[in-house]
Design a protein around this motif. Sequence first.
Motif, PDB file in Angstrom:
ATOM      1  N   PRO A  73       2.669  -0.243 -37.528  1.00 43.65           N
ATOM      2  CA  PRO A  73       3.357   0.364 -36.380  1.00 43.65           C
ATOM      3  C   PRO A  73       2.544   2.048 -36.827  1.00 43.65           C
ATOM      4  CG  PRO A  73       5.250  -0.328 -37.515  1.00 43.65           C
ATOM      5  CD  PRO A  73       3.754  -0.730 -38.504  1.00 43.65           C
ATOM      6  N   ALA A  74       2.487   2.430 -35.502  1.00 46.17           N
ATOM      7  CA  ALA A  74       1.511   4.141 -36.265  1.00 46.17           C
ATOM      8  C   ALA A  74       2.431   5.456 -36.585  1.00 46.17           C
ATOM      9  CB  ALA A  74       1.986   4.722 -33.989  1.00 46.17           C
ATOM     10  N   GLN A  75       4.323   5.020 -36.610  1.00 46.30           N
ATOM     11  CA  GLN A  75       5.080   5.571 -36.851  1.00 46.30           C
ATOM     12  C   GLN A  75       4.625   5.624 -38.723  1.00 46.30           C
ATOM     13  OE1 GLN A  75       9.330   5.332 -36.062  1.00 46.30           O
ATOM     14  NE2 GLN A  75      10.104   6.523 -38.290  1.00 46.30           N
ATOM     15  N   GLU A  76       4.616   4.637 -38.709  1.00 48.61           N
ATOM     16  CA  GLU A  76       3.997   3.639 -40.781  1.00 48.61           C
ATOM     17  C   GLU A  76       2.712   4.455 -40.722  1.00 48.61           C
ATOM     18  OE1 GLU A  76       6.254   2.696 -42.623  1.00 48.61           O
ATOM     19  OE2 GLU A  76       7.885   2.835 -41.224  1.00 48.61           O
ATOM     20  N   GLN A  77       1.457   4.028 -39.626  1.00 49.24           N
ATOM     21  CA  GLN A  77       0.259   4.716 -39.885  1.00 49.24           C
ATOM     22  C   GLN A  77       0.565   6.677 -40.040  1.00 49.24           C
ATOM     23  OE1 GLN A  77      -3.097   3.558 -38.011  1.00 49.24           O
ATOM     24  NE2 GLN A  77      -1.566   1.156 -37.211  1.00 49.24           N
ATOM     25  N   GLN A 128       0.765   6.294 -28.728  1.00 56.75           N
ATOM     26  CA  GLN A 128       1.297   5.427 -29.340  1.00 56.75           C
ATOM     27  C   GLN A 128       2.808   4.951 -29.586  1.00 56.75           C
ATOM     28  OE1 GLN A 128      -0.738   2.914 -31.962  1.00 56.75           O
ATOM     29  NE2 GLN A 128      -2.738   3.373 -31.251  1.00 56.75           N
ATOM     30  N   LEU A 129       3.424   6.070 -30.046  1.00 58.70           N
ATOM     31  CA  LEU A 129       4.584   6.079 -30.250  1.00 58.70           C
ATOM     32  C   LEU A 129       5.339   6.591 -29.236  1.00 58.70           C
ATOM     33  CD1 LEU A 129       4.581   9.089 -33.247  1.00 58.70           C
ATOM     34  CD2 LEU A 129       4.925   6.639 -33.496  1.00 58.70           C
ATOM     35  N   ASN A 130       6.269   6.267 -28.908  1.00 57.98           N
ATOM     36  CA  ASN A 130       7.469   5.998 -27.276  1.00 57.98           C
ATOM     37  C   ASN A 130       8.092   6.610 -28.060  1.00 57.98           C
ATOM     38  OD1 ASN A 130       9.349   4.584 -25.789  1.00 57.98           O
ATOM     39  ND2 ASN A 130       9.298   3.184 -26.841  1.00 57.98           N
ATOM     40  N   LEU A 131       8.190   7.816 -26.801  1.00 59.02           N
ATOM     41  CA  LEU A 131       8.616   9.169 -27.407  1.00 59.02           C
ATOM     42  C   LEU A 131       9.952   9.148 -26.542  1.00 59.02           C
ATOM     43  CD1 LEU A 131       6.033  11.911 -27.061  1.00 59.02           C
ATOM     44  CD2 LEU A 131       7.283  10.854 -28.260  1.00 59.02           C
ATOM     45  N   LYS A 132      10.549   9.524 -26.752  1.00 61.95           N
ATOM     46  CA  LYS A 132      13.007   9.549 -26.438  1.00 61.95           C
ATOM     47  C   LYS A 132      12.549  10.767 -26.758  1.00 61.95           C
ATOM     48  CE  LYS A 132      12.971   4.910 -28.523  1.00 61.95           C
ATOM     49  NZ  LYS A 132      13.871   4.452 -29.964  1.00 61.95           N
ATOM     50  N   SER A 133      12.458  11.461 -27.172  1.00 57.95           N
ATOM     51  CA  SER A 133      12.187  13.159 -27.196  1.00 57.95           C
ATOM     52  C   SER A 133      12.007  13.814 -25.328  1.00 57.95           C
ATOM     53  CB  SER A 133      11.700  13.947 -27.466  1.00 57.95           C
ATOM     54  OG  SER A 133      10.138  13.664 -28.126  1.00 57.95           O
ATOM     55  N   GLY A 134      11.510  13.104 -24.730  1.00 63.65           N
ATOM     56  CA  GLY A 134      10.619  13.963 -23.037  1.00 63.65           C
ATOM     57  C   GLY A 134      10.184  14.855 -23.497  1.00 63.65           C
ATOM     58  N   VAL A 135       9.622  15.203 -24.456  1.00 61.89           N
ATOM     59  CA  VAL A 135       8.270  16.702 -25.074  1.00 61.89           C
ATOM     60  C   VAL A 135       6.680  15.785 -24.199  1.00 61.89           C
ATOM     61  CG1 VAL A 135      10.013  17.585 -26.350  1.00 61.89           C
ATOM     62  CG2 VAL A 135       7.539  15.978 -27.595  1.00 61.89           C
ATOM     63  N   SER A 136       6.770  16.550 -24.003  1.00 59.46           N
ATOM     64  CA  SER A 136       4.718  16.358 -23.836  1.00 59.46           C
ATOM     65  C   SER A 136       3.623  16.076 -25.796  1.00 59.46           C
ATOM     66  CB  SER A 136       4.050  17.020 -22.920  1.00 59.46           C
ATOM     67  OG  SER A 136       3.879  18.621 -24.346  1.00 59.46           O
ATOM     68  N   LYS A 137       3.174  14.722 -24.753  1.00 61.35           N
ATOM     69  CA  LYS A 137       2.177  14.527 -25.589  1.00 61.35           C
ATOM     70  C   LYS A 137       1.433  15.453 -26.701  1.00 61.35           C
ATOM     71  CE  LYS A 137       1.227   9.613 -24.375  1.00 61.35           C
ATOM     72  NZ  LYS A 137       0.247   8.773 -23.441  1.00 61.35           N
ATOM     73  N   GLN A 138       1.020  16.423 -26.057  1.00 58.46           N
ATOM     74  CA  GLN A 138       0.982  17.480 -27.003  1.00 58.46           C
ATOM     75  C   GLN A 138       2.002  18.368 -27.612  1.00 58.46           C
ATOM     76  OE1 GLN A 138      -2.147  18.729 -27.751  1.00 58.46           O
ATOM     77  NE2 GLN A 138      -2.456  21.100 -28.252  1.00 58.46           N
ATOM     78  N   THR A 170      12.537  13.031 -41.022  1.00 63.10           N
ATOM     79  CA  THR A 170      12.357  13.797 -40.054  1.00 63.10           C
ATOM     80  C   THR A 170      11.706  13.512 -38.927  1.00 63.10           C
ATOM     81  OG1 THR A 170      12.280  15.421 -41.804  1.00 63.10           O
ATOM     82  CG2 THR A 170      10.618  16.648 -39.718  1.00 63.10           C
ATOM     83  N   LEU A 171      10.108  12.612 -39.229  1.00 61.57           N
ATOM     84  CA  LEU A 171       8.946  11.594 -38.200  1.00 61.57           C
ATOM     85  C   LEU A 171      10.283  10.597 -37.641  1.00 61.57           C
ATOM     86  CD1 LEU A 171       6.305  10.712 -37.569  1.00 61.57           C
ATOM     87  CD2 LEU A 171       6.549   9.268 -38.815  1.00 61.57           C
ATOM     88  N   LYS A 172      11.138  10.253 -38.262  1.00 57.96           N
ATOM     89  CA  LYS A 172      12.366   9.381 -37.273  1.00 57.96           C
ATOM     90  C   LYS A 172      12.984  10.435 -36.120  1.00 57.96           C
ATOM     91  CE  LYS A 172      15.682   5.960 -36.912  1.00 57.96           C
ATOM     92  NZ  LYS A 172      16.563   5.469 -38.720  1.00 57.96           N
ATOM     93  N   GLN A 173      13.223  11.649 -36.701  1.00 55.16           N
ATOM     94  CA  GLN A 173      14.301  12.074 -36.537  1.00 55.16           C
ATOM     95  C   GLN A 173      12.755  13.021 -35.154  1.00 55.16           C
ATOM     96  OE1 GLN A 173      16.087  15.176 -39.030  1.00 55.16           O
ATOM     97  NE2 GLN A 173      17.384  13.750 -39.369  1.00 55.16           N
ATOM     98  N   LEU A 174      12.045  12.989 -35.575  1.00 49.64           N
ATOM     99  CA  LEU A 174      11.484  13.418 -34.085  1.00 49.64           C
ATOM    100  C   LEU A 174      10.881  12.731 -32.872  1.00 49.64           C
ATOM    101  CD1 LEU A 174       8.773  15.614 -36.847  1.00 49.64           C
ATOM    102  CD2 LEU A 174      10.087  17.074 -34.647  1.00 49.64           C
TER     103      LEU A 174
END
Length: 179
Positions: A73-77, A128-138, A170-174
């Motif tokens: 998955p993208a997070q692991e990469q 590819q990450l499923n963002l739950k934070s509501g911030v833009s990809k940039q 930290t990545l998981k929290q982001l």
Amino acid sequence: MKNTENELITKAIKAIDKNGYQNLSLRKLTQSIGLTTGAFYKHFENKNILYAKVTSEISKEFIDHAKIDDSLPAQEQILQIADYFVKQIKIHSNIINFLFFNEEAVSALTKDSASYPFLKKIRTLIEQLNLKSGVSKQDFFIQIWSFIQGYAFLIKNGVIDYNPALVQTTLKQLINGES
């Protein structure tokens, strides 16, 4: 002509790795392969063009040597990239500084990243990450990359030791929009 360009790029990478890009001398670089400084300009319009090509080459080498498992998955990469980045900054700090802080590399952040495979890969993974934070990809890219770079530089400077679990948390929290 291409062989000379490739030789200049290869020698520039070695010189940057040894002495940093701020200390790269075109005179010394060209002399190392038997050229005059004037002959350099038959191959590259200016030093920035050389830097762009060197940045692209280092970016390709970085992504090739990182051994990223595309089946994960993208997070692991991203964690694999972060782990490789942290290790490389200790071994090749001048190359990493060049790759992320020279003018060409900085401007690549606002350009199409096709010439910079490393940047293209990290942007693709972040998208590819499923963002739950509501911030833009940039903004998300900036958050993740700022953390990885800052953390790596703390390690490089001996302030802290590498802790893969901290990077993962930290990545998981982001991703989850947690603080």
